[in-house]
Design an enzyme around this catalytic site. Structure first.
Site, short mmCIF file in Angstrom:
data_model
loop_
_atom_site.label_atom_id
_atom_site.label_comp_id
_atom_site.label_asym_id
_atom_site.label_seq_id
_atom_site.Cartn_x
_atom_site.Cartn_y
_atom_site.Cartn_z
N GLY A 142 2.17 12.06 29.34
CA GLY A 142 2.30 13.50 29.54
C GLY A 142 2.20 13.87 31.01
O GLY A 142 2.99 14.68 31.53
N VAL A 178 8.28 9.01 21.05
CA VAL A 178 7.85 8.02 22.05
C VAL A 178 6.65 7.22 21.51
O VAL A 178 6.53 6.02 21.74
CB VAL A 178 7.49 8.72 23.38
CG1 VAL A 178 6.91 7.74 24.39
CG2 VAL A 178 8.70 9.42 23.97
N ASP A 188 13.48 0.08 27.14
CA ASP A 188 13.97 -1.30 26.97
C ASP A 188 15.34 -1.46 27.65
O ASP A 188 15.61 -2.47 28.29
CB ASP A 188 14.05 -1.63 25.48
CG ASP A 188 12.76 -1.25 24.78
OD1 ASP A 188 11.71 -1.78 25.16
OD2 ASP A 188 12.79 -0.39 23.88
N HIS A 221 11.86 -1.13 18.87
CA HIS A 221 11.11 -1.17 20.13
C HIS A 221 9.89 -2.08 19.92
O HIS A 221 8.78 -1.63 19.68
CB HIS A 221 10.69 0.25 20.53
CG HIS A 221 9.82 0.29 21.76
ND1 HIS A 221 10.22 -0.20 22.98
CD2 HIS A 221 8.55 0.73 21.94
CE1 HIS A 221 9.25 -0.04 23.86
NE2 HIS A 221 8.21 0.52 23.25
#
Ligand SMILES: NC(=O)C1=CN([C@@H]2O[C@H](COP(=O)(O)OP(=O)(O)OC[C@H]3O[C@@H](n4cnc5c(N)ncnc54)[C@H](O)[C@@H]3O)[C@@H](O)[C@H]2O)C=CC1
Ligand SMILES: O=C([O-])CC(=O)C(=O)O
Length: 328
Positions: A18, A132, A162, A190
């Site tokens: 953040g 995320v 990535d 991921h």
């Protein structure tokens, strides 16, 4: 005439990603230097977290960003996501040394049921959602499944870090500029099973695969380096990647909103069955973006090595999905 402000919700707003993300959104790096934004910031309803969030907002004030048209602190997703045009779901626990991201499902999965339901109830019907928080693909899947009234295509997972890591490794290997690399893709999850694939990649029109011409390097150096880069950062920094993750989130949203001019990028998106990936699986695919929509690059040839890699990452994702059936 100046544009109407758009509403950008960010969760985990007082966390380390953040802190690396909000200032760049407010400065116009994500949605353009002519697009005012209203930040709707969510943190857990805990005194310490809310106080830290207030501190971040004080700093945002102190930047006097011309594009920051408003800012709100929230402790409840039902208010944080109200009319949101963009939602960046970052808030969740990061892993520590020696953990795999999938181990976070037990602590993080339920966050995305609640937030998916809240998006379903109060966000703009066109909201663009980027997950995320790890494990990102499966959390995005949970959020999508918890929001049945929103189009599936509005939900995406972050594979861009990535993709950027793969591009950087290729630039170093070839000695060429990272900006000149095109047609790179990271397939799948991921996680260390992701398949970073440069078979179609070009640099100024020349084939990267031909330039490198080293399958041993591909299988034994490149793929493990990209796949385990998150763990390597944790090992080195004692904390998981934050600035590079925030940068990837900006890249992902900017490209989705403003377009890629035909350039391929990697996004985790719900499959419609392409490349044999079952419908709804949140999978890293090559896409191009135009007019606020992403479009999957179809028809690429999948050779035996690639198929084996894709099967492996798919199998892992399906295992994660089966493990969260109770949350949906
Ligand atoms: N997809 C990707 O490529 C990457 C994903 N990540 C993941 O991003 C997540 C966040 O990482 P950091 O910012 O480093 O962690 P952090 O611990 O510094 O910050 C997370 C923040 O989220 C807040 N939070 C927790 N639950 C929440 C909820 N239900 N609603 C709103 N806020 C909530 C916490 O209070 C904390 O302030 C982690 O899950 C991490 O693994 C990190 C790097 C890359
Ligand atoms: O590895 C982690 O836990 C954080 C992350 O997702 C990354 O850096 O790719």
């Amino acid at each position: 005439m100046s544009k109407k402000p758009v509403r950008v919700a960010v969760t985990g707003a007082a966390g380390q990603i953040g802190y690396a993300l909000l200032f760049r959104i407010a400065s116009g790096e994500m949605l353009g230097k002519d697009q005012p934004v209203i930040l709707q910031l969510l943190e857990i309803p805990d005194e310490k977290a809310q106080k830290a969030l207030k501190g971040v907002m004080m700093e945002l004030d102190d930047c006097a960003f011309p594009l920051l048209a408003g800012m709100e602190a929230h402790g409840d997703p039902m208010t944080a996501f109200k009319d949101a045009d963009y939602a960046l779901l970052v808030g969740s626990r990061p892993r520590g040394p020696g953990m795999e991201r999938a181990e976070l499902l037990a602590v993080n999965g339920a966050i995305f049921t609640a937030q998916g339901k809240a998006l379903n109830a109060v966000a703009s019907r066109n909201v663009k959602v980027l997950v995320v928080g790890n494990p990102a693909n499966t959390n995005a899947y949970i959020a999508m499944k918890s929001a049945p009234d929103l189009p599936r295509k509005n939900f995406t997972a972050m594979l861009r870090l990535d993709h950027n890591r793969a591009a950087s490794q290729i630039a170093a290997k070839t000695g060429k500029a990272v900006a000149d690399i095109e047609k790179l893709v990271v397939w799948g999850n991921h996680s260390p099973t992701m398949y970073a694939d440069y078979r179609f990649a070009t640099i100024k029109g020349d084939s990267v695969a031909k330039m490198i011409n080293d399958q041993e390097w591909n299988a034994n150096t490149f793929l493990p380096t990209v796949g385990k880069r998150g763990a390597a950062i944790i090992e080195a920094r004692g904390l998981s990647s934050a600035a590079s993750a925030a940068n990837a989130a900006i890249d992902h949203m900017r490209d989705w909103a403003l377009g890629t001019n035909g350039k391929w990028v990697t996004m985790g998106i719900p499959s419609d069955g392409q490349y044999g990936i079952p419908k709804d699986t949140m999978f890293g695919f090559p896409v191009t973006c135009e007019n606020g929509e992403y479009k999957l690059v179809e028809g690429l040839e999948i050779d035996a090595f690639s198929q084996e890699r894709i099967n492996k990452t798919l199998e892992e994702l399906q295992g994660e999905q089966a493990g969260v059936a109770h949350l949906i």
